[in-house]
Scaffold this motif. Structure first.
Motif, PDB file in Angstrom:
ATOM      1  N   UNK A 362      44.330  31.154  52.174  1.00  0.00           N
ATOM      2  CA  UNK A 362      44.710  30.174  53.019  1.00  0.00           C
ATOM      3  C   UNK A 362      45.546  29.204  52.260  1.00  0.00           C
ATOM      4  N   UNK A 363      45.137  28.717  51.114  1.00  0.00           N
ATOM      5  CA  UNK A 363      45.852  27.812  50.512  1.00  0.00           C
ATOM      6  C   UNK A 363      47.411  28.317  50.008  1.00  0.00           C
ATOM      7  N   UNK A 364      47.365  29.437  49.518  1.00  0.00           N
ATOM      8  CA  UNK A 364      48.962  29.947  49.285  1.00  0.00           C
ATOM      9  C   UNK A 364      49.948  29.896  50.561  1.00  0.00           C
ATOM     10  N   UNK A 365      49.263  29.600  51.816  1.00  0.00           N
ATOM     11  CA  UNK A 365      50.220  29.693  52.822  1.00  0.00           C
ATOM     12  C   UNK A 365      51.134  28.183  52.741  1.00  0.00           C
ATOM     13  N   UNK A 366      50.466  27.167  52.107  1.00  0.00           N
ATOM     14  CA  UNK A 366      50.970  25.983  52.199  1.00  0.00           C
ATOM     15  C   UNK A 366      51.139  25.102  50.759  1.00  0.00           C
ATOM     16  N   UNK A 367      50.701  25.789  49.915  1.00  0.00           N
ATOM     17  CA  UNK A 367      50.771  25.036  48.482  1.00  0.00           C
ATOM     18  C   UNK A 367      52.088  25.054  48.010  1.00  0.00           C
ATOM     19  N   UNK A 368      52.056  23.934  46.967  1.00  0.00           N
ATOM     20  CA  UNK A 368      53.522  23.696  46.627  1.00  0.00           C
ATOM     21  C   UNK A 368      53.787  24.581  45.149  1.00  0.00           C
ATOM     22  N   UNK A 369      54.729  24.385  44.567  1.00  0.00           N
ATOM     23  CA  UNK A 369      55.232  25.226  43.328  1.00  0.00           C
ATOM     24  C   UNK A 369      54.334  24.347  42.203  1.00  0.00           C
ATOM     25  N   UNK A 370      54.099  25.288  41.273  1.00  0.00           N
ATOM     26  CA  UNK A 370      53.335  24.712  39.871  1.00  0.00           C
ATOM     27  C   UNK A 370      54.354  24.897  38.768  1.00  0.00           C
ATOM     28  N   UNK A 371      55.261  23.740  38.669  1.00  0.00           N
ATOM     29  CA  UNK A 371      56.402  23.586  38.010  1.00  0.00           C
ATOM     30  C   UNK A 371      55.946  23.338  36.357  1.00  0.00           C
ATOM     31  N   UNK A 372      54.400  22.979  36.123  1.00  0.00           N
ATOM     32  CA  UNK A 372      54.121  22.662  34.944  1.00  0.00           C
ATOM     33  C   UNK A 372      53.067  23.806  34.380  1.00  0.00           C
ATOM     34  N   UNK A 373      52.820  24.733  35.146  1.00  0.00           N
ATOM     35  CA  UNK A 373      51.855  25.844  34.935  1.00  0.00           C
ATOM     36  C   UNK A 373      52.411  26.710  33.750  1.00  0.00           C
ATOM     37  N   UNK A 374      51.880  27.122  32.566  1.00  0.00           N
ATOM     38  CA  UNK A 374      52.152  27.918  31.700  1.00  0.00           C
ATOM     39  C   UNK A 374      51.396  28.911  31.319  1.00  0.00           C
ATOM     40  N   UNK A 375      50.168  28.906  31.410  1.00  0.00           N
ATOM     41  CA  UNK A 375      49.130  29.746  31.147  1.00  0.00           C
ATOM     42  C   UNK A 375      48.211  30.108  32.562  1.00  0.00           C
ATOM     43  N   UNK A 376      48.042  31.175  32.864  1.00  0.00           N
ATOM     44  CA  UNK A 376      47.328  31.445  34.199  1.00  0.00           C
ATOM     45  C   UNK A 376      46.335  32.473  33.856  1.00  0.00           C
ATOM     46  N   UNK A 377      45.036  32.131  33.950  1.00  0.00           N
ATOM     47  CA  UNK A 377      44.039  33.426  33.862  1.00  0.00           C
ATOM     48  C   UNK A 377      43.157  33.431  35.336  1.00  0.00           C
ATOM     49  N   UNK A 378      43.393  34.791  35.588  1.00  0.00           N
ATOM     50  CA  UNK A 378      42.635  34.908  36.954  1.00  0.00           C
ATOM     51  C   UNK A 378      41.397  35.913  36.736  1.00  0.00           C
ATOM     52  N   UNK A 379      40.049  35.423  37.034  1.00  0.00           N
ATOM     53  CA  UNK A 379      39.004  36.080  36.812  1.00  0.00           C
ATOM     54  C   UNK A 379      38.438  36.740  38.069  1.00  0.00           C
ATOM     55  N   UNK A 380      38.028  38.107  37.803  1.00  0.00           N
ATOM     56  CA  UNK A 380      37.253  38.496  39.006  1.00  0.00           C
ATOM     57  C   UNK A 380      38.422  38.770  40.164  1.00  0.00           C
ATOM     58  N   UNK A 381      39.605  39.036  39.604  1.00  0.00           N
ATOM     59  CA  UNK A 381      40.739  39.077  40.697  1.00  0.00           C
ATOM     60  C   UNK A 381      40.894  40.722  41.375  1.00  0.00           C
ATOM     61  N   UNK A 382      40.552  40.840  42.660  1.00  0.00           N
ATOM     62  CA  UNK A 382      40.635  42.191  43.020  1.00  0.00           C
ATOM     63  C   UNK A 382      42.138  42.467  43.498  1.00  0.00           C
ATOM     64  N   UNK A 383      42.606  43.454  42.602  1.00  0.00           N
ATOM     65  CA  UNK A 383      43.776  43.791  42.928  1.00  0.00           C
ATOM     66  C   UNK A 383      44.026  44.616  44.141  1.00  0.00           C
ATOM     67  N   UNK A 384      43.079  45.344  44.642  1.00  0.00           N
ATOM     68  CA  UNK A 384      43.228  46.294  45.873  1.00  0.00           C
ATOM     69  C   UNK A 384      43.273  45.375  47.048  1.00  0.00           C
ATOM     70  N   UNK A 385      42.714  44.070  47.173  1.00  0.00           N
ATOM     71  CA  UNK A 385      42.739  43.199  48.358  1.00  0.00           C
ATOM     72  C   UNK A 385      43.706  42.004  47.861  1.00  0.00           C
ATOM     73  N   UNK A 386      43.963  41.646  46.764  1.00  0.00           N
ATOM     74  CA  UNK A 386      44.589  40.323  46.317  1.00  0.00           C
ATOM     75  C   UNK A 386      45.842  40.631  45.626  1.00  0.00           C
ATOM     76  N   UNK A 387      46.551  41.783  45.599  1.00  0.00           N
ATOM     77  CA  UNK A 387      47.814  41.990  45.266  1.00  0.00           C
ATOM     78  C   UNK A 387      48.950  41.058  45.897  1.00  0.00           C
ATOM     79  N   UNK A 388      48.918  41.039  47.066  1.00  0.00           N
ATOM     80  CA  UNK A 388      49.850  40.134  47.874  1.00  0.00           C
ATOM     81  C   UNK A 388      49.728  38.688  47.593  1.00  0.00           C
TER      82      UNK A 388
END
Length: 472
Positions: A362-388
């Motif tokens: 839901x947040x991804x529908x309206x969140x701004x850009x992460x212009x300072x983000x250099x490292x992103x760690x995604x834990x327990x990220x279910x690629x089968x439903x979270x690829x989009x």
């Protein structure tokens, strides 16, 4: 005679050498003792009589095992409560003493009453000199008097203490007062096993506070406010299941929000944020619990795929939406970012979504850009439903340099990435600075779609140098 002289000489040479040490050294010794034991040193010698009263480290530690209540004390409480008096006519009561004690002689109440008297006397006898550290711990107590604990906390704040730790360790959460704290000297505050309501977490009057930790607390406040806070850590806490708590800490540099229940708190913008770790929990889903004619708010939204439904479609699925919870289907004006909006300035982000990723999607529908983000760690990220959702996230991280994905055990594979989908990604997802990608998955896990992810990143990340697949 010679033997007597030698004994006197040895005692004169030896003496009480510890008492002859400077006050700073003796205070250092006392700082390692709990306050009750430090107070008992007053009987050692005249030099020690008042020494503990000016100690700059106060450790108010009373474990449940130290509160032994005798049968005599319980019987005395029983007599005082029921107005019984000793008399010749009352030699053999109908009920035995053991029976009376088991019915009305509450050991917990006696222990709490004794604790209140001991701590009050301890604090009153101490000299009003500044403190360096103060801690409270009542490990193992079934319960304590929250009103008394609140008074003790505010009393030690008057001694200009910079570090205050209240790890109560009681079986039942202790509710503190509803009013905010006020101190110009408090820099570090740690709370554990307490219930917080009202404006207690409004630290507008604590201008020097830079570190706040809450563990295993019940948080029922509308807002957490601090202009000076630099580090905030909230773990294993329970937020309200109906109202949403707003966190307003504009000077924050480090944030940890992990394994909390209830409504996910709403983060306001933190312009200076460096590192954030968000773990929503495996089964923690944001639902307002508001009943519709059929099911709860958000039920049935899986029928409308992410980003495909119109407002009218969402209203058909959820007619009484609250407009707040993560899988809410209200109109665009209600779709405010819960987490990602406040994290938009972070440099290093560790994110662990819930099982169905309601809040993140839901947040991804309206969140701004992460212009300072250099490292992103995604834990327990279910690629089968979270690829989009991942692709949408990457679309908002134009300067990302390192991506780490921890994939849980999966049974279902994700959709196959065809050429048409790759052309769409090449058009909308650009990661010119991404150079390192790491995918970790369990050794006994099922087949995952890391090769499909590699196809996507080869198209969008032109400077990709490493793509590591690691089986833990």
């Amino acid at each position: 005679m010679s033997g007597r002289r030698s004994k006197k000489a040895s005692s004169a040479d030896g003496g009480d050498r510890i008492s002859g040490l400077p006050d700073e050294v003796l205070h250092r010794v006392l700082s390692h003792l709990p306050a009750p034991e430090a107070a008992r040193t007053s009987v050692l010698a005249r030099r020690w009589r008042d020494l503990w009263k000016s100690n700059r480290r106060l450790s108010v530690v009373f474990p449940w095992t130290s509160m032994t209540v005798s049968r005599t004390e319980r019987l005395a409480r029983l007599i005082s409560q029921h107005g019984l008096r000793r008399s010749r006519s009352l030699r053999r009561p109908r009920l035995s003493i053991a029976r009376l004690l088991s019915v009305t002689g509450d050991r917990t109440a006696l222990a709490v009453d004794r604790l209140n008297r001991m701590v009050n006397r301890l604090l009153l006898l101490r000299d009003p000199v500044p403190l360096d550290v103060c801690s409270f711990s009542f490990d193992g107590f079934p319960r304590v008097d929250g009103a008394e604990v609140d008074v003790w906390i505010r009393h030690v704040l008057s001694w200009q203490v910079p570090v205050l730790i209240a790890r109560l360790g009681t079986n039942v959460h202790t509710q503190l007062g509803n009013h905010s704290l006020a101190s110009e000297h408090l820099k570090r505050l740690e709370l554990s096993e307490v219930k917080l309501k009202g404006s207690f977490l409004d630290f507008s009057s604590c201008t020097a506070l830079v570190y706040l930790r809450m563990h295993a607390c019940i948080i029922g406040v509308e807002k957490i406010i601090s202009e000076s806070l630099i580090s905030l850590k909230i773990t294993h806490c329970n937020f309200d299941f109906v109202a949403v708590t707003t966190i307003s800490v504009p000077s924050l540099l480090f944030l940890v929000l992990a394994y909390c229940e209830g409504q996910t708190p709403m983060l306001e913008v933190m312009p200076q944020l460096i590192n954030a770790s968000i773990k929503l929990g495996w089964f923690d889903e944001d639902r307002c619990g508001k009943d519709t004619n059929e099911d709860h708010c958000g039920e049935g939204t899986d029928e409308v795929h992410y980003g495909e439904g119109t407002d009218e479609d969402y209203h058909k699925l959820c007619r009484n939406c609250c407009g707040v919870c993560a899988n809410c289907c209200g109109n665009d004006s209600n779709r405010d970012c819960v987490l990602l909006g406040g994290l938009s300035n972070v440099k290093c982000l560790r994110l662990d979504p819930s099982y169905q990723m309601f809040t993140i999607k839901r947040d991804l529908q309206c969140c701004p850009k992460f212009f300072n983000l250099r490292t992103l760690v995604l834990d327990n990220w279910r690629l089968n439903i979270g690829l989009e959702a991942l692709l949408c996230f990457l679309q908002h991280t134009p300067l990302l340099e390192k991506l780490i994905i921890h994939v849980p055990k999966e049974r279902d594979q994700c959709n196959i990435v065809d050429n048409e989908f790759c052309n769409f990604i090449e058009k909308y997802v650009h990661l010119p600075y991404l150079s390192v990608v790491e995918v970790r998955y369990r050794k006994d896990g099922y087949k995952i779609c890391h090769w499909e992810l590699l196809k996507i990143l080869e198209v969008s990340a032109e400077n990709l140098k490493q793509f590591n697949i690691i089986r833990d």
